[in-house]
Design a protein around this motif. Sequence first.
Motif, mmCIF file in Angstrom:
data_model
loop_
_atom_site.group_PDB
_atom_site.id
_atom_site.type_symbol
_atom_site.label_atom_id
_atom_site.label_comp_id
_atom_site.label_asym_id
_atom_site.label_seq_id
_atom_site.Cartn_x
_atom_site.Cartn_y
_atom_site.Cartn_z
ATOM 1 N N LYS A 141 0.831 -1.192 0.000
ATOM 2 C CA LYS A 141 0.000 0.000 0.000
ATOM 3 C C LYS A 141 0.871 1.249 0.000
ATOM 4 O O LYS A 141 2.039 1.199 0.388
ATOM 5 N N ALA A 142 0.275 2.362 -0.400
ATOM 6 C CA ALA A 142 1.010 3.631 -0.394
ATOM 7 C C ALA A 142 1.087 4.232 0.998
ATOM 8 O O ALA A 142 2.095 4.830 1.375
ATOM 9 N N THR A 143 0.034 4.077 1.802
ATOM 10 C CA THR A 143 -0.003 4.604 3.163
ATOM 11 C C THR A 143 -0.690 3.600 4.074
ATOM 12 O O THR A 143 -1.472 2.742 3.618
ATOM 13 N N TYR A 144 -0.414 3.743 5.383
ATOM 14 C CA TYR A 144 -0.977 2.831 6.377
ATOM 15 C C TYR A 144 -1.467 3.625 7.572
ATOM 16 O O TYR A 144 -1.010 4.744 7.835
ATOM 17 N N ALA A 145 -2.381 3.020 8.322
ATOM 18 C CA ALA A 145 -2.804 3.567 9.599
ATOM 19 C C ALA A 145 -1.969 2.930 10.706
ATOM 20 O O ALA A 145 -1.353 1.880 10.515
ATOM 21 N N GLU A 146 -1.933 3.572 11.858
ATOM 22 C CA GLU A 146 -1.220 2.989 12.989
ATOM 23 C C GLU A 146 -1.828 1.631 13.344
ATOM 24 O O GLU A 146 -3.045 1.476 13.434
ATOM 25 N N GLY A 147 -0.978 0.617 13.496
ATOM 26 C CA GLY A 147 -1.441 -0.718 13.846
ATOM 27 C C GLY A 147 -1.893 -1.562 12.671
ATOM 28 O O GLY A 147 -2.311 -2.712 12.853
ATOM 29 N N GLU A 148 -1.804 -1.031 11.460
ATOM 30 C CA GLU A 148 -2.254 -1.768 10.282
ATOM 31 C C GLU A 148 -1.183 -2.752 9.815
ATOM 32 O O GLU A 148 0.016 -2.491 9.891
ATOM 33 N N THR A 149 -1.640 -3.895 9.304
ATOM 34 C CA THR A 149 -0.730 -4.922 8.785
ATOM 35 C C THR A 149 -0.238 -4.535 7.396
ATOM 36 O O THR A 149 -1.012 -4.063 6.561
ATOM 37 N N PHE A 150 1.046 -4.736 7.159
ATOM 38 C CA PHE A 150 1.619 -4.495 5.840
ATOM 39 C C PHE A 150 2.236 -5.788 5.307
ATOM 40 O O PHE A 150 2.617 -6.685 6.066
ATOM 41 N N THR A 151 2.334 -5.855 3.994
ATOM 42 C CA THR A 151 3.002 -6.967 3.321
ATOM 43 C C THR A 151 4.041 -6.392 2.365
ATOM 44 O O THR A 151 3.721 -5.514 1.562
ATOM 45 N N ILE A 152 5.259 -6.872 2.455
ATOM 46 C CA ILE A 152 6.333 -6.441 1.564
ATOM 47 C C ILE A 152 6.708 -7.617 0.676
ATOM 48 O O ILE A 152 7.010 -8.713 1.162
ATOM 49 N N THR A 153 6.643 -7.404 -0.627
ATOM 50 C CA THR A 153 7.007 -8.427 -1.600
ATOM 51 C C THR A 153 8.460 -8.236 -2.021
ATOM 52 O O THR A 153 8.860 -7.140 -2.410
ATOM 53 N N VAL A 154 9.231 -9.312 -1.922
ATOM 54 C CA VAL A 154 10.658 -9.276 -2.238
ATOM 55 C C VAL A 154 10.921 -10.216 -3.405
ATOM 56 O O VAL A 154 10.539 -11.390 -3.369
ATOM 57 N N GLY A 177 20.297 -10.363 8.614
ATOM 58 C CA GLY A 177 20.245 -9.254 9.560
ATOM 59 C C GLY A 177 19.569 -8.056 8.928
ATOM 60 O O GLY A 177 19.278 -8.028 7.728
ATOM 61 N N GLY A 178 19.319 -7.054 9.748
ATOM 62 C CA GLY A 178 18.669 -5.859 9.233
ATOM 63 C C GLY A 178 18.312 -4.907 10.355
ATOM 64 O O GLY A 178 18.821 -4.999 11.466
ATOM 65 N N ASP A 179 17.406 -4.014 10.040
ATOM 66 C CA ASP A 179 16.995 -3.005 10.998
ATOM 67 C C ASP A 179 15.570 -2.591 10.657
ATOM 68 O O ASP A 179 15.090 -2.812 9.537
ATOM 69 N N SER A 180 14.901 -2.016 11.617
ATOM 70 C CA SER A 180 13.539 -1.547 11.371
ATOM 71 C C SER A 180 13.201 -0.481 12.399
ATOM 72 O O SER A 180 13.829 -0.386 13.459
ATOM 73 N N GLU A 181 12.194 0.320 12.091
ATOM 74 C CA GLU A 181 11.728 1.364 13.000
ATOM 75 C C GLU A 181 10.258 1.609 12.704
ATOM 76 O O GLU A 181 9.828 1.602 11.551
ATOM 77 N N GLY A 182 9.480 1.794 13.753
ATOM 78 C CA GLY A 182 8.065 2.079 13.562
ATOM 79 C C GLY A 182 7.240 0.875 13.152
ATOM 80 O O GLY A 182 6.121 1.034 12.662
ATOM 81 N N VAL A 183 7.776 -0.345 13.351
ATOM 82 C CA VAL A 183 7.049 -1.563 12.986
ATOM 83 C C VAL A 183 7.152 -2.571 14.125
ATOM 84 O O VAL A 183 8.018 -2.484 14.992
ATOM 85 N N LYS A 237 3.347 -5.120 11.338
ATOM 86 C CA LYS A 237 2.367 -4.082 11.640
ATOM 87 C C LYS A 237 3.087 -2.772 11.951
ATOM 88 O O LYS A 237 4.155 -2.767 12.549
ATOM 89 N N THR A 238 2.483 -1.665 11.539
ATOM 90 C CA THR A 238 3.014 -0.361 11.926
ATOM 91 C C THR A 238 2.670 -0.109 13.398
ATOM 92 O O THR A 238 1.678 -0.637 13.908
ATOM 93 N N ASP A 239 3.495 0.670 14.086
ATOM 94 C CA ASP A 239 3.218 0.954 15.489
ATOM 95 C C ASP A 239 3.101 2.454 15.731
ATOM 96 O O ASP A 239 3.097 3.253 14.789
ATOM 97 N N VAL A 292 7.453 -10.743 10.368
ATOM 98 C CA VAL A 292 7.631 -12.165 10.068
ATOM 99 C C VAL A 292 8.305 -12.276 8.707
ATOM 100 O O VAL A 292 7.734 -11.857 7.691
ATOM 101 N N TYR A 293 9.524 -12.864 8.690
ATOM 102 C CA TYR A 293 10.293 -12.933 7.449
ATOM 103 C C TYR A 293 10.008 -14.200 6.637
ATOM 104 O O TYR A 293 10.409 -14.283 5.472
ATOM 105 N N GLY A 294 9.337 -15.178 7.197
ATOM 106 C CA GLY A 294 8.953 -16.362 6.435
ATOM 107 C C GLY A 294 10.135 -17.072 5.801
ATOM 108 O O GLY A 294 11.112 -17.414 6.465
ATOM 109 N N GLU A 295 10.051 -17.301 4.490
ATOM 110 C CA GLU A 295 11.103 -18.014 3.771
ATOM 111 C C GLU A 295 12.435 -17.258 3.780
ATOM 112 O O GLU A 295 13.491 -17.858 3.606
ATOM 113 N N LEU A 296 12.377 -15.952 3.946
ATOM 114 C CA LEU A 296 13.630 -15.209 4.041
ATOM 115 C C LEU A 296 14.391 -15.591 5.307
ATOM 116 O O LEU A 296 15.624 -15.484 5.349
ATOM 117 N N ARG A 297 13.684 -16.033 6.327
ATOM 118 C CA ARG A 297 14.335 -16.462 7.566
ATOM 119 C C ARG A 297 14.817 -17.913 7.458
ATOM 120 O O ARG A 297 15.953 -18.227 7.843
#
Length: 290
Positions: free
Chosen positions: A7-20, A37-43, A70-72, A47-52
């Motif tokens: 999605k282009a934008t999300y609400a607080e607490g909304e689930t997102f999906t990232i396609t790689v 490894g990696g980093d994140s903020e505001g989430v 989910k966004t936080d 769950v990394y699934g097969e990437l993990r």
Amino acid sequence: MTSAADKATYAEGETFTITVTVKNKSSVDAKRVHYTGGDSEGVADVVYGELRTGFDLAAGATKTVELTGKTDHAAWRYGRGFVAFQLAADNGEANDADNITSVRLLVPGAFNDLSGYVFEGKSSGAEWTPQTPGVPGFKVVATSTDGETKYAEATTDDKGLFRLSHLPAGDVLLTFTGPAGWKILTSDSSAGNHTTAQVSADDSDEPRVFVPAKKVTESSPSASPSASPSPSVSSSAGPGLPATGDNSADPGLPVTGADTMLLVGAAAVAVAVGVGLVLVARRRRVRLQV
């Protein structure tokens, strides 16, 4: 590797999906391509699934996988969050600079004011103090980073102070127009009279942007014309997320305050996408584009 949010934008607490999407561009099969490894903020709850767990990828093959989360509240406060990560394979090595991707997640809804000073300085590295003379009469306009949407404008008072009201959380572009004979200073001559600043929905009411300006001597009509240096701006923005990329990966939150100076360049939202992962096998070269 290419990565994109659903999605282009999300609400607080909304689930997102990232396609790689990962592609092996070498002639050697990649064994157990996986998240390292990696980093994140505001989430949260990523769950990394097969990437993990990892997956094999034949030479020349392409595979699409997904991660979710989910966004936080932090994403709402700063107008965005991000997820950044890197991949590797068991039978090779990768250049760390080429196997990282980042996705920015916009979370609009928070607003706050932004204030700062335009003050007298001799260089872009000049520092503001409460005793530093301010420059009145500078017009400051806040817009979206692409310059297409105007949010607010203000004029500096006798102390050089300005305040912009009700700006959306996230990155904003500030444009400074000075009174005759004044120019703003930055370390980047291509920045002109612009700088970016971070707006966040925190409780701080302290000025967070500090812009040095210099009096320019006007040439007399009989003087030979000469090229003048490009005006520049330096600022110290308030707390914000790294860019993803930006993220860069987007870094941690900057420290704010009257004594903080941050030199910035041209306004732009840095979103990092489309980076490569190169894996070197023991005998043959494994090359993944991720």
